[in-house]
Design a protein around this motif. Structure first.
Motif, mmCIF file in Angstrom:
data_model
loop_
_atom_site.group_PDB
_atom_site.id
_atom_site.type_symbol
_atom_site.label_atom_id
_atom_site.label_comp_id
_atom_site.label_asym_id
_atom_site.label_seq_id
_atom_site.Cartn_x
_atom_site.Cartn_y
_atom_site.Cartn_z
ATOM 1 N N GLU A 37 0.831 -1.200 0.000
ATOM 2 C CA GLU A 37 0.000 0.000 0.000
ATOM 3 C C GLU A 37 0.868 1.253 0.000
ATOM 4 N N LYS A 38 1.983 1.206 0.697
ATOM 5 C CA LYS A 38 2.874 2.357 0.753
ATOM 6 C C LYS A 38 3.529 2.611 -0.595
ATOM 7 N N THR A 39 3.827 1.555 -1.330
ATOM 8 C CA THR A 39 4.516 1.731 -2.602
ATOM 9 C C THR A 39 3.598 2.292 -3.676
ATOM 10 N N ASN A 40 2.297 2.192 -3.505
ATOM 11 C CA ASN A 40 1.362 2.688 -4.497
ATOM 12 C C ASN A 40 0.893 4.109 -4.199
ATOM 13 N N ALA A 41 1.606 4.813 -3.360
ATOM 14 C CA ALA A 41 1.195 6.161 -2.969
ATOM 15 C C ALA A 41 1.251 7.114 -4.153
ATOM 16 N N ARG A 42 0.195 7.892 -4.319
ATOM 17 C CA ARG A 42 0.155 8.927 -5.355
ATOM 18 C C ARG A 42 0.159 10.322 -4.750
ATOM 19 N N TYR A 43 -0.257 10.422 -3.487
ATOM 20 C CA TYR A 43 -0.325 11.715 -2.797
ATOM 21 C C TYR A 43 0.313 11.556 -1.428
ATOM 22 N N ARG A 44 1.026 12.597 -0.989
ATOM 23 C CA ARG A 44 1.663 12.526 0.321
ATOM 24 C C ARG A 44 1.569 13.861 1.022
ATOM 25 N N ALA A 45 1.260 13.804 2.326
ATOM 26 C CA ALA A 45 1.230 15.000 3.168
ATOM 27 C C ALA A 45 2.636 15.274 3.673
ATOM 28 N N VAL A 46 2.852 16.441 4.175
ATOM 29 C CA VAL A 46 4.153 16.805 4.727
ATOM 30 C C VAL A 46 4.479 15.947 5.957
ATOM 31 N N GLU A 72 -3.148 18.686 -6.562
ATOM 32 C CA GLU A 72 -1.880 18.543 -7.273
ATOM 33 C C GLU A 72 -0.688 18.894 -6.387
ATOM 34 N N HIS A 73 -0.919 19.720 -5.389
ATOM 35 C CA HIS A 73 0.139 20.091 -4.455
ATOM 36 C C HIS A 73 0.689 18.867 -3.738
ATOM 37 N N PHE A 74 -0.149 17.866 -3.517
ATOM 38 C CA PHE A 74 0.234 16.672 -2.772
ATOM 39 C C PHE A 74 0.629 15.503 -3.680
ATOM 40 N N ALA A 75 0.488 15.670 -4.989
ATOM 41 C CA ALA A 75 0.782 14.590 -5.940
ATOM 42 C C ALA A 75 2.274 14.291 -5.955
#
Length: 108
Positions: A37-46, A72-75
């Motif tokens: 699940e972690k490897t399929n991340a498309r968006y990430r928070a700070v 898009e900021h988190f993409a």
């Protein structure tokens, strides 16, 4: 953690796993699925929280969007996602420079 505490924790966890019918294979499978699940991340928070873009949008992203931030900021770009996978978490409790200018100046 000293050896006695470690052994005690392992015994406790084994007991609870047996109590709930959890086998080591089931645990390994669950941990492996968490990693995928972690490897399929498309968006990430700070803060490091991620979302694959599938399923319900997480609270942190909904709040940011409702506050006016664009998704898009988190993409993550493909290169950023690969870089994030290899990144280790920092244990700030053991970092003698935590909070100092030395900690902020190094690239993580």
């Amino acid at each position: 953690m000293d050896e006695r505490k470690r052994d005690s924790m392992i015994a406790y966890l084994r007991h609870r796993m047996e109590e709930f019918g959890i086998t080591p294979d089931m645990l390994a499978s669950a941990l492996a699925s968490d990693e995928s699940e972690k490897t399929n991340a498309r968006y990430r928070a700070v803060t490091g929280e991620t979302w694959s873009g599938e399923g319900e949008m997480p609270q942190w992203l909904r709040q940011a969007i409702s506050a006016g931030q664009s998704i898009e900021h988190f993409a993550l770009s493909p290169k950023t996602a690969e870089k994030a996978q290899g990144k280790r978490a920092v244990d700030w409790e053991k970092d003698p420079f935590a909070g100092s200018p030395l900690a902020r100046s190094s690239e993580r």
